[in-house]
Design a protein around this motif. Structure first.
Motif, PDB file in Angstrom:
ATOM      1  N   MET A 119      31.410 102.629 127.555  1.00  0.00           N
ATOM      2  CA  MET A 119      31.392 101.213 127.198  1.00  0.00           C
ATOM      3  C   MET A 119      32.788 100.650 126.964  1.00  0.00           C
ATOM      4  O   MET A 119      32.954  99.490 126.677  1.00  0.00           O
ATOM      5  N   THR A 120      33.778 101.512 127.076  1.00  0.00           N
ATOM      6  CA  THR A 120      35.112 101.056 126.683  1.00  0.00           C
ATOM      7  C   THR A 120      35.745 100.100 127.692  1.00  0.00           C
ATOM      8  O   THR A 120      36.715  99.445 127.372  1.00  0.00           O
ATOM      9  N   THR A 121      35.202 100.040 128.898  1.00  0.00           N
ATOM     10  CA  THR A 121      35.879  99.215 129.902  1.00  0.00           C
ATOM     11  C   THR A 121      35.930  97.757 129.493  1.00  0.00           C
ATOM     12  O   THR A 121      36.954  97.104 129.575  1.00  0.00           O
ATOM     13  N   THR A 122      34.795  97.252 129.044  1.00  0.00           N
ATOM     14  CA  THR A 122      34.793  95.835 128.715  1.00  0.00           C
ATOM     15  C   THR A 122      34.888  95.571 127.212  1.00  0.00           C
ATOM     16  O   THR A 122      35.610  94.689 126.783  1.00  0.00           O
TER      17      THR A 122
ATOM     18  N   SER B 147      36.160  97.212 124.565  1.00  0.00           N
ATOM     19  CA  SER B 147      37.411  97.369 123.822  1.00  0.00           C
ATOM     20  C   SER B 147      38.594  96.783 124.592  1.00  0.00           C
ATOM     21  O   SER B 147      39.737  97.047 124.283  1.00  0.00           O
ATOM     22  N   ALA B 148      38.286  95.990 125.627  1.00  0.00           N
ATOM     23  CA  ALA B 148      39.371  95.412 126.415  1.00  0.00           C
ATOM     24  C   ALA B 148      40.138  94.387 125.601  1.00  0.00           C
ATOM     25  O   ALA B 148      39.563  93.680 124.781  1.00  0.00           O
ATOM     26  N   PRO B 149      41.449  94.315 125.824  1.00  0.00           N
ATOM     27  CA  PRO B 149      42.239  93.296 125.132  1.00  0.00           C
ATOM     28  C   PRO B 149      41.747  91.905 125.515  1.00  0.00           C
ATOM     29  O   PRO B 149      41.261  91.699 126.626  1.00  0.00           O
ATOM     30  N   ALA B 150      41.861  90.989 124.580  1.00  0.00           N
ATOM     31  CA  ALA B 150      41.365  89.640 124.826  1.00  0.00           C
ATOM     32  C   ALA B 150      42.246  88.915 125.828  1.00  0.00           C
ATOM     33  O   ALA B 150      43.444  89.140 125.917  1.00  0.00           O
ATOM     34  N   VAL B 151      41.636  88.034 126.582  1.00  0.00           N
ATOM     35  CA  VAL B 151      42.382  87.183 127.500  1.00  0.00           C
ATOM     36  C   VAL B 151      43.108  86.135 126.669  1.00  0.00           C
ATOM     37  O   VAL B 151      42.503  85.509 125.803  1.00  0.00           O
ATOM     38  N   SER B 152      44.398  85.992 126.911  1.00  0.00           N
ATOM     39  CA  SER B 152      45.102  84.929 126.194  1.00  0.00           C
ATOM     40  C   SER B 152      44.730  83.597 126.818  1.00  0.00           C
ATOM     41  O   SER B 152      44.819  83.413 128.021  1.00  0.00           O
ATOM     42  N   THR B 153      44.263  82.687 125.978  1.00  0.00           N
ATOM     43  CA  THR B 153      43.869  81.395 126.537  1.00  0.00           C
ATOM     44  C   THR B 153      44.780  80.284 126.032  1.00  0.00           C
ATOM     45  O   THR B 153      44.504  79.110 126.238  1.00  0.00           O
ATOM     46  N   ALA B 154      45.865  80.704 125.364  1.00  0.00           N
ATOM     47  CA  ALA B 154      46.793  79.705 124.851  1.00  0.00           C
ATOM     48  C   ALA B 154      47.378  78.914 126.012  1.00  0.00           C
ATOM     49  O   ALA B 154      47.743  79.489 127.035  1.00  0.00           O
TER      50      ALA B 154
ATOM     51  N   MET C 124      47.209  87.796 139.808  1.00  0.00           N
ATOM     52  CA  MET C 124      47.354  88.032 138.373  1.00  0.00           C
ATOM     53  C   MET C 124      48.026  86.840 137.701  1.00  0.00           C
ATOM     54  O   MET C 124      48.699  86.061 138.359  1.00  0.00           O
ATOM     55  N   PRO C 125      47.846  86.737 136.377  1.00  0.00           N
ATOM     56  CA  PRO C 125      48.435  85.570 135.692  1.00  0.00           C
ATOM     57  C   PRO C 125      49.925  85.719 135.419  1.00  0.00           C
ATOM     58  O   PRO C 125      50.466  85.046 134.565  1.00  0.00           O
ATOM     59  N   MET C 126      50.601  86.610 136.144  1.00  0.00           N
ATOM     60  CA  MET C 126      52.030  86.817 135.877  1.00  0.00           C
ATOM     61  C   MET C 126      52.874  85.666 136.445  1.00  0.00           C
ATOM     62  O   MET C 126      52.389  84.845 137.214  1.00  0.00           O
TER      63      MET C 126
ATOM     64  N   ARG D  70      43.607  84.338 135.093  1.00  0.00           N
ATOM     65  CA  ARG D  70      43.465  85.022 133.814  1.00  0.00           C
ATOM     66  C   ARG D  70      42.106  85.679 133.664  1.00  0.00           C
ATOM     67  O   ARG D  70      41.877  86.456 132.759  1.00  0.00           O
TER      68      ARG D  70
ATOM     69  N   ARG E 248      50.405  90.650 130.401  1.00  0.00           N
ATOM     70  CA  ARG E 248      50.893  90.081 129.141  1.00  0.00           C
ATOM     71  C   ARG E 248      50.473  90.845 127.900  1.00  0.00           C
ATOM     72  O   ARG E 248      50.344  90.275 126.818  1.00  0.00           O
TER      73      ARG E 248
ATOM     74  N   ARG F 132      45.703 100.696 126.503  1.00  0.00           N
ATOM     75  CA  ARG F 132      44.710 100.284 127.491  1.00  0.00           C
ATOM     76  C   ARG F 132      44.762 101.202 128.710  1.00  0.00           C
ATOM     77  O   ARG F 132      43.731 101.554 129.285  1.00  0.00           O
TER      78      ARG F 132
ATOM     79  N   GLU G 148      27.794  97.556 132.270  1.00  0.00           N
ATOM     80  CA  GLU G 148      28.403  96.932 131.099  1.00  0.00           C
ATOM     81  C   GLU G 148      28.384  95.420 131.181  1.00  0.00           C
ATOM     82  O   GLU G 148      28.871  94.741 130.293  1.00  0.00           O
TER      83      GLU G 148
END
Ligand SMILES: Nc1ncnc2c1ncn2[C@@H]1O[C@H](COP(=O)(O)OP(=O)(O)O)[C@@H](O)[C@H]1O
Ligand SMILES: [Mg+2]
Lengths: 286, 319
Positions: A1-4, A6-13, A118-120, B79, B108, B117, B186
């Motif tokens: 279950m770790t794929t989604t 515990s994934a880091p949050a998307v920055s929406t700032a 990607m958002p880079m 994103r 980021r 990660r 998932e």
């Protein structure tokens, strides 16, 4: 279950132009780190890249140099001092083919597509490549300077002038790297990238690198004199206070303003090709 | 409120010179489902994925992904998506962990978050033991899994997989299928392109069949198989004079009108339960004493299936 989960949050700032600038530098740095990890992983490739200009130096100085009379004081006389600054300039002029090749290779492998999805920062692949290739070129220069010192070359200029000469060389290389990135993005595949020799060779050889333009036929001499590579070569000869340089009366206007030209020429190229390259990257295969 | 459809595209058109790569593709993908784009080479699958992942701008139509317009707000879309393109886009000179850390940084994350990660994803995709090796020496399946992991750094709202198993050996395919099934379990929304019917069948909740840059059918795998995968019973007589007798017999046993082929020497008909049709037909034929040259069940090849599905609406091509 770790794929989604515990994934880091998307920055929406929302992004401001300031944060965008900071990110573009950070992303650029990430690419530079990636490129240098490549170097560490492939020391032999890097050795070949440096080996080529070193062989060129030895070949030109010993094979051709012995037959040329550049100072009017007899064949071979002063050729090392005349040729060495040219060799530095030549190394700067030819190396940008590696840049174009690497860019085309990344594009071909779908790497650029991943980056573009990607958002880079969209300038980072261009600036990151430029920065890492300039650092690589600086390493090239140090190695060649070492070889040059071994075969008897000495800078006659002050420490500041000598350092300025090396900065001008890297300045020229940066400009050509951006041209290389642009061409690499335009070129279809790595096979075509090999043909860039057809661009790089005239750029390197129709110049004052090995032969004073005054000795060439008129039209060719004019092209050679106005070649950005020549400006840098002449400028660094002045800065190194290469013996015999005063013996050659500059017959082209630009020859008399070499240091200025060695600053302005690359600046013009950078101003044109940096935006072109970034734009080309953004619009890649649209 | 999250939109009901994570992907909503209508009338997508993309031209390359004279060629219309896409000629009005529609797509609606509900959140949490795996949607297949099935079509032969050149159908427009990659072009569709490239538009939906902001790599290419459409010449017509519009598309929203995760609630944002792909043409007007590409940054917001980026994103929220992960892309595993037709080619594996991993850095062969970085180790598996360095690859994921680099992508994490570019997504980021700060350094320690990116490393954490990376290790998580290596574990999920079964690459922990290969973490410090470079993908150059990986098997095809491992490379693809690393590629998938790189797309999952931020747990995207939509994951695009463009022909994820093309060129893999059977073991590699199974590895990738398993990874995709885990992601789907998932709740990740997946848009997957393939030209393998069995792959679409195995992984997808719904399948859109496209060809010539147009939609043809959208259905569940079961429904699609029923439309295209129906078996035919084929029987050929040894003596052409007995053709009509055989035809009448088949019609009587299987209660359907057989189609005639080969000047009335061969008869075929669509059957739902192939094996029972075959056995009852064979029993009746031998009871009647008709001598036959051949009898068998035939499944349409995928090419025939595409032809069948797309025949009614196929555009007239001048080339
Ligand atoms: N960059 C391009 N330039 C010209 N034609 C293209 C380009 N990309 C795709 N096409 C054409 O568009 C059609 C659809 O291609 P694609 O989307 O790659 O199909 P698929 O992924 O289903 O195999 C093909 O006929 C292909 O030749
Ligand atoms: Mg494709």
């Amino acid at each position: 279950m770790t794929t989604t989960q515990s994934a880091p949050a998307v920055s929406t700032a929302p992004e401001t132009s300031g944060s965008r600038f900071i990110w573009s530098i950070r992303d650029c740095w990430t690419i530079v780190v990636q490129e240098f990890t490549h170097l560490l992983r492939q020391p032999s490739t890097f050795a070949w890249q440096i080996g080529f200009p070193v062989v060129m130096v030895l070949m030109f100085v010993y094979v051709f140099g012995s037959a040329m009379d550049v100072t009017g004081q007899g064949a071979g006389e002063g050729y090392v001092d005349f040729a060495m600054p040219g060799m530095f300039a030549m190394t700067m002029a030819l190396g940008f083919m590696d840049t174009a090749y690497a860019v085309t290779h990344n594009k071909e492998k779908g790497f650029m597509d991943r980056f573009r999805s990607m958002p880079m920062s969209s300038s980072a692949p261009v600036t990151g490549r430029a920065v890492s290739d300039v650092i690589r070129a600086a390493i090239d220069l140090v190695v060649i300077a070492g070889v040059a010192l071994l075969i008897g070359w000495r800078s006659g200029g002050s420490l500041t002038a000598t350092l300025l000469a090396f900065v001008l060389l890297l300045w020229l290389r940066l400009a050509l790297i951006l041209v290389g990135i642009y061409l690499g993005l335009c070129i279809k595949n790595t096979e075509t990238a090999g043909m860039l020799f057809a661009v790089a060779f005239p750029l390197g050889f129709i110049s004052s690198v090995f032969t004073p333009p005054e000795m060439m036929p008129g039209w060719l001499g004019a092209i050679a004199a106005w070649n950005p590579v020549s400006s840098t070569a002449t400028a660094i000869r002045e800065l190194f206070e290469t013996p015999g340089i005063q013996a050659l009366e500059p017959s082209y206007w630009i020859d008399g303003h070499a240091i200025g030209a060695a600053i302005i020429w690359p600046a013009v190229i950078i101003l044109i090709f940096l935006p072109l390259a970034v734009r080309q990257y953004r619009l890649l295969s649209r | 409120m999250p939109p009901e459809f994570v992907i909503q595209a209508s009338g997508l058109v993309k031209r390359y010179g004279e060629k219309r790569a896409l000629d009005g593709v529609d797509l609606q993908v509900p959140r949490g489902t795996v949607h297949g784009l099935l079509g032969p080479n050149g159908a427009g699958k990659t072009t569709t994925v490239r538009i939906l992942s902001t790599l290419t701008t459409p010449d017509g139509g519009q598309a929203e992904v995760a609630g944002y317009d792909v043409a007007a707000q590409p940054r917001e879309v980026r994103r929220r998506i992960g892309l595993t393109g037709q080619q594996t886009a991993v850095d062969d000179l970085l180790s598996a962990r360095q690859n994921l850390t680099m992508f994490g940084r570019l997504f980021r994350l700060d350094k320690s978050a990116a490393q954490k990660r990376a290790d998580q994803l290596l574990e999920v995709f079964g690459l922990t033991e290969a973490a410090s090796r470079t993908p150059k020496k990986f098997s095809g399946g491992m490379r693809r899994r690393l590629d998938l992991a790189a797309s999952m750094i931020l747990a995207p709202e939509v994951l695009y997989l463009d022909e994820p198993t093309t060129g893999l050996d059977p073991a590699g395919r199974r590895e990738v299928w398993e990874a995709v099934q885990n992601l789907a379990a998932e709740g990740t929304t997946v848009l997957l392109t393939t030209h393998y019917l069995d792959e679409a069948d195995k992984l997808c909740d719904r399948i859109s069949v496209i060809d010539h840059g147009m939609n043809f059918v959208e259905d569940t795998p079961a429904g699609l198989k029923q439309r295209i995968g129906q078996e035919r019973l084929e029987v050929a007589v040894a003596d052409p004079a007995e053709g009509l007798r055989l035809k009448a017999l088949l019609q009587q046993v299987l209660s359907a009108e057989p189609a005639e082929e080969d000047q009335g020497t061969k008869f075929s008909l669509l059957v739902t339960d192939g094996v029972s049709a075959l056995t009852s037909a064979a029993a009746a034929i031998s009871a009647e004493g008709i001598e036959i040259a051949d009898i068998g069940l035939r499944r349409p090849t995928l090419d025939e299936a595409f032809l069948h599905l797309t025949a009614k609406t196929a555009p007239q091509e001048t080339s």
